[in-house]
Design a protein around this motif. Structure first.
Motif, PDB file in Angstrom:
ATOM      1  N   GLY A 170       0.782  -1.235  -0.249  1.00 13.62           N
ATOM      2  CA  GLY A 170      -0.174   0.410  -0.202  1.00 13.62           C
ATOM      3  C   GLY A 170       0.985   1.297   0.269  1.00 13.62           C
ATOM      4  O   GLY A 170       0.253   2.740   0.181  1.00 13.62           O
ATOM      5  N   ARG A 171       2.376   1.085  -0.626  1.00 11.14           N
ATOM      6  CA  ARG A 171       3.291   2.156  -0.271  1.00 11.14           C
ATOM      7  C   ARG A 171       3.311   2.717  -1.947  1.00 11.14           C
ATOM      8  O   ARG A 171       2.518   2.429  -2.901  1.00 11.14           O
ATOM      9  N   ASP A 181       8.721   5.675   1.520  1.00 13.04           N
ATOM     10  CA  ASP A 181       8.036   5.276   2.391  1.00 13.04           C
ATOM     11  C   ASP A 181       9.026   3.778   2.338  1.00 13.04           C
ATOM     12  O   ASP A 181      10.112   3.576   0.735  1.00 13.04           O
ATOM     13  N   PRO A 182       9.061   3.527   3.430  1.00  7.22           N
ATOM     14  CA  PRO A 182      10.183   2.121   3.211  1.00  7.22           C
ATOM     15  C   PRO A 182       9.571   0.974   2.295  1.00  7.22           C
ATOM     16  O   PRO A 182       8.407   1.015   1.988  1.00  7.22           O
ATOM     17  N   LEU A 229       8.561  -0.933  -6.346  1.00  9.17           N
ATOM     18  CA  LEU A 229       9.080   0.689  -6.744  1.00  9.17           C
ATOM     19  C   LEU A 229       8.402   1.140  -7.979  1.00  9.17           C
ATOM     20  O   LEU A 229       8.159   2.071  -8.288  1.00  9.17           O
ATOM     21  N   ALA A 230       7.435   0.025  -8.575  1.00  5.57           N
ATOM     22  CA  ALA A 230       6.729   0.260  -9.993  1.00  5.57           C
ATOM     23  C   ALA A 230       5.096   0.710  -9.851  1.00  5.57           C
ATOM     24  O   ALA A 230       4.870   1.919 -10.377  1.00  5.57           O
ATOM     25  N   ARG A 231       4.724   0.056  -8.655  1.00  8.86           N
ATOM     26  CA  ARG A 231       3.394   1.002  -7.926  1.00  8.86           C
ATOM     27  C   ARG A 231       4.234   2.422  -6.810  1.00  8.86           C
ATOM     28  O   ARG A 231       3.122   3.018  -6.184  1.00  8.86           O
ATOM     29  N   ARG A 232       4.975   3.181  -6.765  1.00 10.09           N
ATOM     30  CA  ARG A 232       5.088   5.262  -6.750  1.00 10.09           C
ATOM     31  C   ARG A 232       5.404   5.345  -7.575  1.00 10.09           C
ATOM     32  O   ARG A 232       6.560   5.189  -8.414  1.00 10.09           O
TER      33      ARG A 232
END
Length: 700
Positions: A306-307, A312-313, A355-358
């Protein structure tokens, strides 16, 4: 069948010496009367008298047995009292003034010998003289005074003096013997046995359960001191325990010092399971936890954390206690090492998927394997994927340019902030200044190797070009410019790019010296270090640094794919963890629709014939045109060509004007140069008090 009430307890400490007066479970076999034999009681007076007499004998026998056991257990402590009592009895058995005088003279002689030994610093003579004086003085008093208060006083004084000397010596001998036992087992590298001899008498080594006793002895073997107190000790249902331990003050007994020796303490403990240590609330408190259930035995499925920001870590998985394991990638570089087929690529896939979702991060990749089999599936989500050493060079060079661009932006923003009375900006903040960049490199060692091969090929091409020119051949090709080794460029980027929000995640099987171009210091740029199982024990220092194995960093012991050890500024203790598993279906969920176009495999179904590879030559900019004087003579290298080039640009100049064109033009240099140039066609004319020099075709 035995009575359950008489069965021995499951755990009964059996010290060599105790301080309690316990009645033995079984009296002496000589005077033992089984409880099953009842003593008949007769109504006659003779039977009653016989029964009473037998009961007194039994009581006396039990009292003697208890006394013998008590004396036997305290035989070392009673030695001085027994010795002085014997001497006093011997003195009471004698009488006479002459005998008393003789013993008195001997006592004085022994005392004088003790004084002389003390004066000349002879310990043996001093101790013998002092001991002889005390013993003879006790005998003398008994002979002279008989059974009286003076004799009893002399006995008490001699006994006290004996204990004053004997007590510390006995304690020292017991401590030395205890240390010998413990050190012997520590040297053998084995766990402490259930009984160690004299140390069992120390209440600091005996706990309320076998597990607590094992913990006390393991701590004693580790630091040489018993715990000050264990106020809380709880057994868990799986055979483990949790304990709160208070250690005595000291450098070696501090919780931090014990935590660093976790692996050695686990070896001393000798119990199955995983040992975990952490500091308690107080400075001297240590929390010890032993778990016997492996929560990492099963595969851990991927789940969305959910980040949505690089700030965020990134969650990797769980540790041996079931707690989540997370790392920060922003402003840090990450090293992922480990042997093949043990989950290294799985961790890389997990990081990319996270990372692809950030939205505030751009992903770049470098994969030197043919077909980019590891990072290739993620290519649609990347800004660029370098598949060849040439492309990797171009990407790293672009990262250098991007670093310069971001640095210039921060400089201008800082000047603006300072002008307005605020603090300068020292870091690139994603979402404020622009996106962060994460560069994923699969098999860094392969990138370095292929770059070395490419450099060697380019070197041969340059040598061939030089040889061709030497034979007088006319070639419309320039020499290739040698490139900086990619290992050096990569190391430079690691050292510079962090504050610019450019982070590197580098995967390699073994981060040896060769991976970083012969420089192991480059590993120090990785704040996050992750290792799956390694092929050999000696590989651990390449990842976690020298001396790591003595502190428990042993990645060669990991027994399942996906298990890893991680060291970060927040996670500085070795703890087994396991990464969430990213399946091919998980990857397809993110990028499958981007690969939906049809792929023509016709070109790959027939094996092509071998053809020699074509040389790919890079041209350098053309060399500058040869400088010539007005008379056509070339400007030699020792005739100040840089100064002449500036003179050509000006067209005409005085000596003072030429002196001001650069640091290479001193007044003396200008004077000598003009003297040579005038012989090559440079003209001059007077202008007032100065002389102007000019080219023949210069128009005023």
């Amino acid at each position: 069948m035995n009575n359950p009430a008489t069965q021995p307890p499951l755990y009964t400490p059996t010290p060599l010496m105790t301080t309690t007066n316990t009645i033995p479970a079984q009296p002496s076999n000589i005077l033992h009367f089984p409880s099953s034999q009842a003593i008949s009681v007769s109504s006659s007076s003779s039977s009653s008298s016989l029964s009473s007499s037998r009961a007194r004998w039994i009581t006396c026998a039990e009292w003697l047995s208890r006394s013998r056991a008590w004396v036997s257990r305290r035989r070392y402590e009673l030695t001085p009292a027994a010795a002085t009592s014997t001497l006093t009895i011997l003195g009471l058995a004698q009488d006479g003034i002459g005998t008393a005088v003789i013993y008195g003279l001997l006592a004085v002689g022994s005392g004088a010998a003790g004084v002389l030994g003390l004066k000349h610093k002879n310990e043996i003579v001093t101790h013998i003289g002092a001991g002889g004086f005390i013993a003879l003085a006790d005998i003398t008093t008994g002979v002279a005074a008989g059974f009286s208060w003076p004799t009893l006083t002399a006995w008490a004084l001699s006994t006290g003096a004996g204990y004053a000397v004997y007590g510390p010596w006995l304690a020292q001998q017991r401590n030395a013997r205890m240390k010998l036992h413990v050190d012997t087992f520590k040297a053998k590298g084995s766990a402490l046995p259930a009984s160690m001899g004299l140390e069992a008498a120390d209440p600091g080594l005996i706990g309320s359960s076998p597990e607590e006793t094992a913990l006390r002895r393991a701590l004693h073997a580790l630091v040489g001191s018993t715990p000050q107190d264990i106020p809380a000790f709880t057994l868990t249902g799986d055979g483990g325990f949790t304990a709160l331990v208070r250690m005595p003050a000291g450098k070696n007994t501090s919780p931090d010092a014990i935590i660093k020796k976790r692996q050695q303490l686990a070896n001393n403990l000798g119990l199955p399971g995983t040992l975990d240590l952490k500091r308690g609330d107080a400075d001297n408190e240590l929390v010890v936890r032993l778990t016997t259930t492996d929560v990492l035995a099963g595969t851990i499925a991927y789940s969305d954390d959910g980040r949505s920001s690089i700030k965020d870590p990134v969650r990797l998985g769980i540790d041996e206690r079931g707690n989540p394991v997370e790392i920060n990638l922003l402003y840090r570089h990450t090293l992922v090492a480990g042997a093949s087929d043990w989950g290294k690529s799985g961790i890389i896939n997990l990081i990319i998927k996270r990372l692809a979702r950030r939205a505030d991060v751009d992903i770049y990749g470098i994969d030197m394997k043919p077909g980019a089999v590891e990072l290739g599936p993620w290519e649609p989500l990347m800004k660029k994927l370098a598949r060849t050493p040439e492309e990797a060079r171009e990407l790293i060079e672009w990262l250098g340019q991007e670093s310069d661009r971001r640095g210039a932006i921060l400089e201008q923003l800082s000047l603006k902030e300072l002008a307005e009375g605020r603090e300068p900006i020292r870091k690139w903040i994603p979402g404020v200044h622009g996106n962060a960049i994460v560069v994923i490199t699969d098999e860094l060692a392969e990138l370095v190797r292929q770059d070395a091969v490419l450099r060697e090929r380019e070197k041969e091409e340059r040598a061939a070009l030089k040889a061709s020119r030497g034979r007088g051949e006319e070639l419309d090709l320039d020499e290739l410019i040698p490139h900086t080794p990619v290992a050096k460029q990569y190391e430079s980027r690691l050292a510079i790019d962090r504050f610019l929000a450019i982070s590197y995640v580098s995967a390699t099987q073994q981060p040896s010296r060769q991976v970083f171009g012969g420089n192991t210091d480059a590993r120090g740029n990785y704040a996050n270090r992750i290792s799956t199982r390694t092929g050999e024990r000696g590989h651990a220092p390449f990842i976690f640094g020298q001396g790591c194995q003595t502190q428990g960093w042993n990645p060669e012991t990991l027994d399942l794919p996906g298990k890893f050890l991680i060291a970060t500024p927040e996670l500085n203790q070795p703890r087994e963890s396991r990464a969430e598993y990213v399946t091919d279906l998980d990857i397809a969920t993110d990028v499958g629709h981007l690969h939906a176009r049809a792929v023509n495999l016709t070109a790959y179904q027939t094996q092509p014939a071998y053809t020699a590879p074509q040389t790919n030559l890079r041209k350098t900019p053309p060399a500058p045109e040869q400088l010539r004087y007005p008379d056509g003579t070339p400007v030699a290298g020792d005739e100040w060509p840089d100064l002449y080039r500036e003179f050509q640009r000006l067209g005409s100049a005085t000596k003072d004007e030429l002196t001001e064109v650069g640091p290479f033009a001193s007044r003396d240099t200008v004077r000598r140069a003009l003297a040579v140039w005038e012989k090559r066609g440079i003209k001059s004319r007077r202008e007032g008090r100065s002389t102007r020099y000019y080219l023949p075709d210069h128009q005023e």
